[in-house]
Design a protein around this motif. Structure first.
Motif, PDB file in Angstrom:
ATOM      1  N   ARG A   1       0.903  -1.239   0.097  1.00  0.00           N
ATOM      2  CA  ARG A   1      -0.034   0.031   0.003  1.00  0.00           C
ATOM      3  C   ARG A   1       0.794   1.193  -0.024  1.00  0.00           C
ATOM      4  O   ARG A   1       0.325   2.337  -0.736  1.00  0.00           O
ATOM      5  N   TYR A   2       1.859   1.153   0.693  1.00  0.00           N
ATOM      6  CA  TYR A   2       2.885   2.376   0.797  1.00  0.00           C
ATOM      7  C   TYR A   2       3.599   2.719  -0.616  1.00  0.00           C
ATOM      8  O   TYR A   2       3.379   3.745  -0.994  1.00  0.00           O
ATOM      9  N   ASN A   3       3.626   1.655  -1.243  1.00  0.00           N
ATOM     10  CA  ASN A   3       4.274   1.487  -2.621  1.00  0.00           C
ATOM     11  C   ASN A   3       3.434   2.202  -3.719  1.00  0.00           C
ATOM     12  O   ASN A   3       3.781   3.236  -4.415  1.00  0.00           O
TER      13      ASN A   3
ATOM     14  N   ALA B   1      -2.302  -1.932  -8.025  1.00  0.00           N
ATOM     15  CA  ALA B   1      -3.425  -2.423  -7.658  1.00  0.00           C
ATOM     16  C   ALA B   1      -3.403  -3.843  -7.322  1.00  0.00           C
ATOM     17  O   ALA B   1      -3.704  -4.613  -6.671  1.00  0.00           O
ATOM     18  N   ASP B   2      -2.672  -4.595  -8.444  1.00  0.00           N
ATOM     19  CA  ASP B   2      -2.295  -6.109  -8.478  1.00  0.00           C
ATOM     20  C   ASP B   2      -1.300  -6.420  -7.734  1.00  0.00           C
ATOM     21  O   ASP B   2      -1.484  -7.533  -7.085  1.00  0.00           O
ATOM     22  N   ILE B   3      -0.241  -5.747  -7.250  1.00  0.00           N
ATOM     23  CA  ILE B   3       0.502  -5.901  -6.362  1.00  0.00           C
ATOM     24  C   ILE B   3      -0.128  -6.125  -4.753  1.00  0.00           C
ATOM     25  O   ILE B   3      -0.151  -6.970  -4.221  1.00  0.00           O
ATOM     26  N   VAL B   4      -1.099  -4.976  -4.519  1.00  0.00           N
ATOM     27  CA  VAL B   4      -1.663  -5.121  -3.422  1.00  0.00           C
ATOM     28  C   VAL B   4      -2.349  -6.267  -3.419  1.00  0.00           C
ATOM     29  O   VAL B   4      -2.456  -6.889  -2.199  1.00  0.00           O
TER      30      VAL B   4
ATOM     31  N   ASP C   1      -2.197  -9.344  -0.731  1.00  0.00           N
ATOM     32  CA  ASP C   1      -3.386  -9.815   0.190  1.00  0.00           C
ATOM     33  C   ASP C   1      -3.710 -11.158  -0.146  1.00  0.00           C
ATOM     34  O   ASP C   1      -4.191 -11.777   1.058  1.00  0.00           O
ATOM     35  N   ALA C   2      -3.561 -11.925  -1.298  1.00  0.00           N
ATOM     36  CA  ALA C   2      -3.980 -13.148  -1.459  1.00  0.00           C
ATOM     37  C   ALA C   2      -3.058 -14.280  -0.684  1.00  0.00           C
ATOM     38  O   ALA C   2      -3.249 -15.434  -0.659  1.00  0.00           O
TER      39      ALA C   2
END
Length: 169
Positions: A10-12, A90-93, A97-98
């Motif tokens: 999220r920081y990223n 968004a994909d990294i987050v 998360d997954a």
């Protein structure tokens, strides 16, 4: 450990938004001017960050990534590059998360690089640490380029993000 990496994801995304907001006001010539950074220009460095994140996320997911070199220009147009960055963040987050805590603590990834065919196996936690540390390293170069070109650059410190995230919660 998962919460640690989810926070960095999220920081990223936050730091990248701030960086792209600041870069959006530059002319194409200034975006592409060689400022002495490792990938030359702000445009080259932003592309490098996108390229490497795509490659690392493929490795983390255990899939074959694109055959790009580290200086590959994935998007020549700044608006396209920005849209790709936002989608990737968004994909990294979502990807972090997954993951399960046990994946991060005991998981490994295996991959081969485009430039050298030997198999590399490493702990997933190390790959995640590298993903976010690498981002910070090159965002620092982007910050220097923006400061050189405009006289100012956005605040990107992790503590600033954490304070804003806490205040918003």
């Amino acid at each position: 450990m998962k919460a640690h990496f989810a926070g960095f994801a999220r920081y990223n995304a936050w730091a990248n938004r701030r960086l792209y907001d600041a870069a959006a006001g530059l002319s194409d010539g200034r975006l592409r001017s060689d400022e002495g950074a490792f990938f030359g220009s702000l445009h080259g460095t932003l592309n490098h960050l996108l390229v490497t994140d795509v490659i690392w996320m493929a490795r983390i997911r255990g899939i074959k990534g694109p055959p790009w070199t580290l200086d590959h220009i994935a998007h020549d147009d700044f608006a396209d590059l920005r849209a790709a960055r936002e989608a990737l963040d968004a994909d990294i987050v979502a990807g972090i998360d997954a993951l399960r805590e046990s994946d991060i603590l005991a998981g490994e990834i295996a991959y081969t690089r485009v430039t050298r065919p030997e198999l590399i196996v490493q702990p997933l936690a190390h790959a995640l640490a590298h993903l976010f540390n690498h981002q910070t390293h090159h965002r620092g170069q982007c910050h220097m380029i923006l400061t050189r070109l405009t006289g100012t650059a956005p605040e990107l410190d992790l503590l600033v993000y954490q304070r804003e995230a806490t205040a918003a919660a």
